[in-house]
Design a protein around this motif. Structure first.
Motif, short mmCIF file in Angstrom:
data_model
loop_
_atom_site.label_atom_id
_atom_site.label_comp_id
_atom_site.label_asym_id
_atom_site.label_seq_id
_atom_site.Cartn_x
_atom_site.Cartn_y
_atom_site.Cartn_z
N ASP A 1 -6.65 -7.65 2.35
CA ASP A 1 -6.90 -7.55 3.78
C ASP A 1 -6.70 -8.93 4.42
N GLY A 2 -6.01 -8.96 5.54
CA GLY A 2 -5.80 -10.21 6.26
C GLY A 2 -4.52 -10.93 5.91
N LEU A 3 -3.80 -10.48 4.87
CA LEU A 3 -2.54 -11.13 4.50
C LEU A 3 -1.43 -10.57 5.38
N VAL B 1 10.61 -1.07 -4.88
CA VAL B 1 9.45 -1.28 -4.02
C VAL B 1 9.17 -2.76 -3.78
N GLY B 2 9.83 -3.63 -4.53
CA GLY B 2 9.63 -5.05 -4.35
C GLY B 2 10.32 -5.84 -5.44
N ALA C 1 -1.87 2.24 -1.65
CA ALA C 1 -1.92 3.64 -2.09
C ALA C 1 -0.97 3.86 -3.27
N LEU C 2 0.21 3.23 -3.21
CA LEU C 2 1.16 3.33 -4.33
C LEU C 2 0.56 2.72 -5.58
N VAL D 1 7.09 -7.64 -1.18
CA VAL D 1 7.00 -6.21 -0.93
C VAL D 1 8.19 -5.75 -0.09
N ALA D 2 8.79 -4.61 -0.46
CA ALA D 2 9.90 -4.05 0.30
C ALA D 2 9.46 -3.71 1.72
N GLU D 3 10.42 -3.78 2.65
CA GLU D 3 10.13 -3.57 4.07
C GLU D 3 9.61 -2.16 4.36
N SER D 4 9.88 -1.22 3.47
CA SER D 4 9.47 0.17 3.72
C SER D 4 7.97 0.40 3.50
N PHE D 5 7.25 -0.63 3.04
CA PHE D 5 5.82 -0.49 2.79
C PHE D 5 5.01 -1.38 3.71
N ASP D 6 3.84 -0.86 4.12
CA ASP D 6 2.84 -1.70 4.77
C ASP D 6 1.66 -1.82 3.81
N ARG D 7 0.60 -2.49 4.25
CA ARG D 7 -0.53 -2.72 3.35
C ARG D 7 -1.13 -1.41 2.86
N THR D 8 -1.29 -0.44 3.75
CA THR D 8 -1.92 0.83 3.37
C THR D 8 -1.09 1.58 2.35
#
Length: 251
Positions: free
Chosen positions: A186-188, A245-246, A213-214, A202-209
């Motif tokens: 959190d916060g990054l 994914v990254g 979850a992955l 991290v690949a652009e297709s992912f956000d923190r959530t």
């Protein structure tokens, strides 16, 4: 071309220059015999229209020169080689470093497997490739890497036995899951997560959530496509696709 059938085959395109690639611990301008790969691409036959229309092996062989020519025209080749005359004079190598192996992708489940192979007259200048296949033989993901980069991760890459051992080393990773991915705290704000000695982009297709979850889903994951500084992390998704994914690198 390689595959269980024409429809599920992959084609490996390789452009080579005169002169061999020095080992990673040698001077980069050292003149050696060989034909080093300067561009590689592995792709399903189905994605190359001229080959996809061919239908059988004989027709594909006839269509291959045109497909190769089209691929070469799309590559950004170096305009001028340093020591070109010396590189040409060094000549080719005449051995054989062509090997192959098929490994089960254990974490993915029954029938998923990995085809790994190399092609070249010597191991440092060989082209190596990896193909992840579904139980029905369909190619889900593929990557190609020059032999000299493989040697960075597997020292003493001199013989076919050395190359076979290097390719078989993939098997040590076939039980990995996304549970090994670092948590996105959190916060990054940036997309680079450092954990211990490694940083994951991290690949652009992912956000923190979706990333976390992955990670919690513990999907089958492989570290493939080694570069000089990083490796790709590819995952078997619930819909059957294998996606990057990254990338992970050592700090």
């Amino acid at each position: 071309m390689r595959g269980p059938s024409c429809a599920d085959a992959v084609v490996l395109f390789v452009a080579r220059r005169p002169g061999g690639e020095p080992k990673f611990d040698e001077a980069p301008d050292k003149v050696l015999p060989g034909n080093a790969p300067i561009a590689l691409e592995i792709t399903p036959v189905a994605s190359v229209p001229a080959l996809a229309r061919a239908g059988d092996g004989t027709a594909m062989t006839k269509a291959l020169p045109a497909a190769l020519g089209a691929w070469l025209r799309a590559q950004a080749m170096p305009q001028k080689l340093t020591n070109r005359a010396a590189l040409i004079a060094a000549g080719p190598t005449t051995g054989d470093c062509s090997v192959s192996d098929t490994l089960p992708w254990t974490a993915a489940g029954r029938g998923y497997h990995i085809d790994a192979f190399s092609d070249g007259t010597d191991c440092i200048n060989a082209a190596t490739a990896l193909v992840i296949r579904a139980p029905d033989g369909r190619p889900l993901y593929s990557a190609a890497t020059p032999g000299f980069i493989v040697e960075i991760y597997h020292s003493a890459l001199r013989t076919r036995a050395d190359m076979k051992k290097a390719l078989a080393g993939i098997e040590t990773m076939t039980e990995d899951t996304t549970g090994k991915l670092p948590e996105w705290p959190d916060g990054l704000a940036e997309r680079e997560i450092t954990q211990g000695d490694f940083t994951t982009t991290v690949a652009e297709s992912f956000d923190r959530t979706s990333w976390n979850a992955l990670r919690e889903a513990q999907r089958p994951m492989l570290a493939v496509d080694p570069g000089i500084e990083s490796v790709s992390l590819v995952v078997l998704m619930p819909d059957g696709r294998v996606v990057e994914v990254g990338r992970s690198r050592q700090n």
